[in-house]
Scaffold this motif. Structure first.
Motif, PDB file in Angstrom:
ATOM      1  N   MET A 124     130.443  88.441  11.380  1.00  0.00           N
ATOM      2  CA  MET A 124     131.263  89.529  10.828  1.00  0.00           C
ATOM      3  C   MET A 124     130.416  90.627  10.180  1.00  0.00           C
ATOM      4  O   MET A 124     130.892  91.398   9.355  1.00  0.00           O
ATOM      5  N   GLY A 125     129.157  90.678  10.546  1.00  0.00           N
ATOM      6  CA  GLY A 125     128.273  91.673   9.954  1.00  0.00           C
ATOM      7  C   GLY A 125     128.291  92.962  10.754  1.00  0.00           C
ATOM      8  O   GLY A 125     129.082  93.142  11.685  1.00  0.00           O
ATOM      9  N   ASP A 126     127.373  93.874  10.392  1.00  0.00           N
ATOM     10  CA  ASP A 126     127.317  95.163  11.078  1.00  0.00           C
ATOM     11  C   ASP A 126     126.307  95.143  12.224  1.00  0.00           C
ATOM     12  O   ASP A 126     125.921  96.194  12.744  1.00  0.00           O
ATOM     13  N   GLY A 127     125.869  93.944  12.600  1.00  0.00           N
ATOM     14  CA  GLY A 127     124.935  93.839  13.719  1.00  0.00           C
ATOM     15  C   GLY A 127     123.522  94.251  13.363  1.00  0.00           C
ATOM     16  O   GLY A 127     122.744  94.617  14.224  1.00  0.00           O
ATOM     17  N   LYS A 128     123.185  94.174  12.072  1.00  0.00           N
ATOM     18  CA  LYS A 128     121.835  94.589  11.658  1.00  0.00           C
ATOM     19  C   LYS A 128     121.015  93.441  11.084  1.00  0.00           C
ATOM     20  O   LYS A 128     119.840  93.624  10.762  1.00  0.00           O
ATOM     21  N   ARG A 129     121.635  92.271  10.913  1.00  0.00           N
ATOM     22  CA  ARG A 129     120.874  91.137  10.361  1.00  0.00           C
ATOM     23  C   ARG A 129     120.907  89.962  11.319  1.00  0.00           C
ATOM     24  O   ARG A 129     121.948  89.580  11.849  1.00  0.00           O
ATOM     25  N   LEU A 130     119.722  89.369  11.506  1.00  0.00           N
ATOM     26  CA  LEU A 130     119.569  88.235  12.411  1.00  0.00           C
ATOM     27  C   LEU A 130     118.788  87.137  11.717  1.00  0.00           C
ATOM     28  O   LEU A 130     117.968  87.406  10.839  1.00  0.00           O
ATOM     29  N   ILE A 131     119.021  85.911  12.149  1.00  0.00           N
ATOM     30  CA  ILE A 131     118.126  84.820  11.755  1.00  0.00           C
ATOM     31  C   ILE A 131     117.559  84.235  13.031  1.00  0.00           C
ATOM     32  O   ILE A 131     118.295  83.968  13.989  1.00  0.00           O
ATOM     33  N   SER A 132     116.242  84.068  13.052  1.00  0.00           N
ATOM     34  CA  SER A 132     115.641  83.393  14.204  1.00  0.00           C
ATOM     35  C   SER A 132     114.982  82.100  13.726  1.00  0.00           C
ATOM     36  O   SER A 132     114.401  82.053  12.630  1.00  0.00           O
ATOM     37  N   LEU A 133     115.109  81.071  14.543  1.00  0.00           N
ATOM     38  CA  LEU A 133     114.493  79.781  14.248  1.00  0.00           C
ATOM     39  C   LEU A 133     113.345  79.603  15.228  1.00  0.00           C
ATOM     40  O   LEU A 133     113.557  79.535  16.443  1.00  0.00           O
ATOM     41  N   ALA A 134     112.125  79.565  14.705  1.00  0.00           N
ATOM     42  CA  ALA A 134     110.938  79.453  15.551  1.00  0.00           C
ATOM     43  C   ALA A 134     110.096  78.279  15.055  1.00  0.00           C
ATOM     44  O   ALA A 134     109.592  78.320  13.930  1.00  0.00           O
ATOM     45  N   ASP A 135     109.958  77.247  15.899  1.00  0.00           N
ATOM     46  CA  ASP A 135     109.264  76.015  15.502  1.00  0.00           C
ATOM     47  C   ASP A 135     109.812  75.541  14.147  1.00  0.00           C
ATOM     48  O   ASP A 135     110.957  75.140  14.059  1.00  0.00           O
ATOM     49  N   ASN A 136     108.990  75.634  13.077  1.00  0.00           N
ATOM     50  CA  ASN A 136     109.479  75.152  11.769  1.00  0.00           C
ATOM     51  C   ASN A 136     109.731  76.305  10.800  1.00  0.00           C
ATOM     52  O   ASN A 136     109.763  76.124   9.590  1.00  0.00           O
ATOM     53  N   HIS A 137     109.924  77.533  11.355  1.00  0.00           N
ATOM     54  CA  HIS A 137     110.158  78.701  10.503  1.00  0.00           C
ATOM     55  C   HIS A 137     111.596  79.202  10.640  1.00  0.00           C
ATOM     56  O   HIS A 137     112.119  79.280  11.746  1.00  0.00           O
ATOM     57  N   LEU A 138     112.188  79.541   9.495  1.00  0.00           N
ATOM     58  CA  LEU A 138     113.495  80.199   9.479  1.00  0.00           C
ATOM     59  C   LEU A 138     113.240  81.626   9.013  1.00  0.00           C
ATOM     60  O   LEU A 138     112.753  81.847   7.898  1.00  0.00           O
ATOM     61  N   LEU A 139     113.513  82.595   9.895  1.00  0.00           N
ATOM     62  CA  LEU A 139     113.147  83.986   9.621  1.00  0.00           C
ATOM     63  C   LEU A 139     114.395  84.861   9.560  1.00  0.00           C
ATOM     64  O   LEU A 139     115.194  84.877  10.494  1.00  0.00           O
ATOM     65  N   LEU A 140     114.553  85.575   8.462  1.00  0.00           N
ATOM     66  CA  LEU A 140     115.662  86.524   8.325  1.00  0.00           C
ATOM     67  C   LEU A 140     115.136  87.912   8.685  1.00  0.00           C
ATOM     68  O   LEU A 140     114.179  88.402   8.086  1.00  0.00           O
ATOM     69  N   CYS A 141     115.743  88.525   9.708  1.00  0.00           N
ATOM     70  CA  CYS A 141     115.256  89.826  10.201  1.00  0.00           C
ATOM     71  C   CYS A 141     116.301  90.911   9.982  1.00  0.00           C
ATOM     72  O   CYS A 141     117.499  90.663  10.116  1.00  0.00           O
ATOM     73  N   ASP A 142     115.815  92.099   9.687  1.00  0.00           N
ATOM     74  CA  ASP A 142     116.670  93.291   9.637  1.00  0.00           C
ATOM     75  C   ASP A 142     116.347  94.154  10.842  1.00  0.00           C
ATOM     76  O   ASP A 142     115.169  94.436  11.105  1.00  0.00           O
TER      77      ASP A 142
END
Length: 387
Positions: free
Chosen positions: A145-163
């Motif tokens: 329900m966001g504005d399509g500007k925030r993502l979370i990616s899961l890479a190996d053992n990292h949780l990354l919040l991206c704008d």
């Protein structure tokens, strides 16, 4: 009251990535991503014409590699992410990117020209998501329900919040956290909760399920050994903020109240092989879909742990008077948990099931041989829920 027959669409390549077009709430549209090692991979945009029971398709080229995961923007119909394999220095790595589909396809062209497969269009690359710097991408989650500007990616053992910045052409990591522990820990899947102002995310790694507060990037809870084997998928109940469904290689589907993680609220053992996908219906949370390597899709009615145990919305606080409650139970018996239907149109492992974002009674399932099946909730149950 006869139910409509399932509609089947066959892709020429193997496939395991399926998503509904989240931002599209009028047309019934699904996206399927292929896994071909020899040929250019494709994304098939599947438009389902409900009135005539037919499928219209458009094909986009995804030449960069075989697609393992796809998700669509909640705000922009034309934007999607893919996680894909590519070979780099003789090693296979899984990367992720944000794409834009051609403008004329974002709302579907209903002519569906027969030459669309022989003359497919290409995707516009908006940006790469931190490729390989943190390891192999398992999945990308959009803020619900966001504005399509925030993502979370899961890479190996990292949780990354991206704008996403500059119209999605630049992804900046705003915060991150790492899975700590013995051995090589890797995230397998995750889900962003639509509740609590979208500040919570659940992830799966090995047999554990973890909850994270993305404001502080700290772990809130950990369900160790949630499943006997690998946890494959998670989904949040859209109407009950603390309820979470999980499935895994122990053939089970489990339902959790994250306030009390000592044991699941409910457990289903209807599949005979690994369960790859679990999805709550977006509107009627008693309807739960699961897909498995036993080639079956099962639709369950988990009404006892839903927001409508008596067939209409009830608040737990409203059940305080036992006599009144007892009377209500007599007048209106609660529906029983049950398996509504088992769908056996697939002949290969079912890797993904998804509800339509436009029609709450319609869903799609995808098996590895490239078969997409569109089915509906049985009419009798639909009317029982509605009336």
């Amino acid at each position: 009251m006869e139910d409509d027959a399932p509609v089947i669409y066959g892709l020429e390549f193997q496939a395991r990535a399926l998503t509904a077009q989240t931002a599209e709430t009028d047309a019934i549209r699904f996206l399927v991503g292929t896994q071909s090692l020899k040929f250019d991979n494709q994304i098939h945009i599947i438009d389902f014409d409900d009135e005539n029971n037919i499928i219209n398709k458009n094909v986009l080229l995804h030449q960069i590699g075989e697609i393992w995961h796809m998700s669509t923007s909640p705000a922009d119909k034309s934007v999607l992410t893919t996680c894909y394999n590519k070979t780099s220095d003789s090693k296979v790595v899984t990367c992720a990117a944000v794409w834009r589909m051609p403008k004329e396809l974002e709302s579907g062209s209903h002519e569906s020209p027969d030459d669309s497969a022989s003359n497919p269009q290409t995707l516009e690359l908006l940006c790469h998501l931190d490729n390989t710097a943190h390891g192999n991408m398992a999945c990308v989650l959009w803020e619900p329900m966001g504005d399509g500007k925030r993502l979370i990616s899961l890479a190996d053992n990292h949780l990354l919040l991206c704008d996403l910045q500059e119209s999605g052409t630049k992804a900046v990591i705003s915060s991150s956290t790492t899975l700590e522990g013995k051995g090589q820990l890797k995230f397998t899947s995750g889900k962003w909760s639509p509740h609590h102002n979208c500040t919570q995310v659940a992830t799966a790694n090995d047999t554990a399920i973890r909850g994270w507060d993305i404001r502080s990037m700290s772990q809130m809870y950990c369900i160790e050994n949630a499943h006997g084997q690998l946890v494959r998928d998670l989904d949040f109940n859209p109407n009950k903020q603390y309820y979470l469904a999980s499935c895994g290689d122990d053939c089970k589907v489990k339902f959790w109240d994250v306030r009390n993680i000592s044991e699941p609220v409910k457990s289903l053992e209807e599949h005979s092989h690994w369960v790859w996908s679990v999805r709550y219906n977006h509107s009627h949370d008693q309807l739960v879909l699961t897909g498995s390597s036993d080639s079956r899709v099962i639709l369950s009615n988990m009404v006892s742990i839903s927001s409508e145990p008596f067939g209409h919305l009830v608040d737990e606080d409203d059940l305080s008077d036992p006599e009144e409650n007892h009377q209500e139970e007599k007048n209106k018996e609660p529906l029983q948990d049950s398996i509504i239907a088992t769908y056996e149109e697939h002949e290969d492992s079912v890797y993904a099931v998804e509800w339509s974002s436009a029609d709450p009674w319609l869903f799609a399932s995808l098996s590895y041989d490239g078969r997409l099946v569109i089915n509906r909730v049985p009419r009798a149950l639909k009317y029982r829920i509605l009336l």
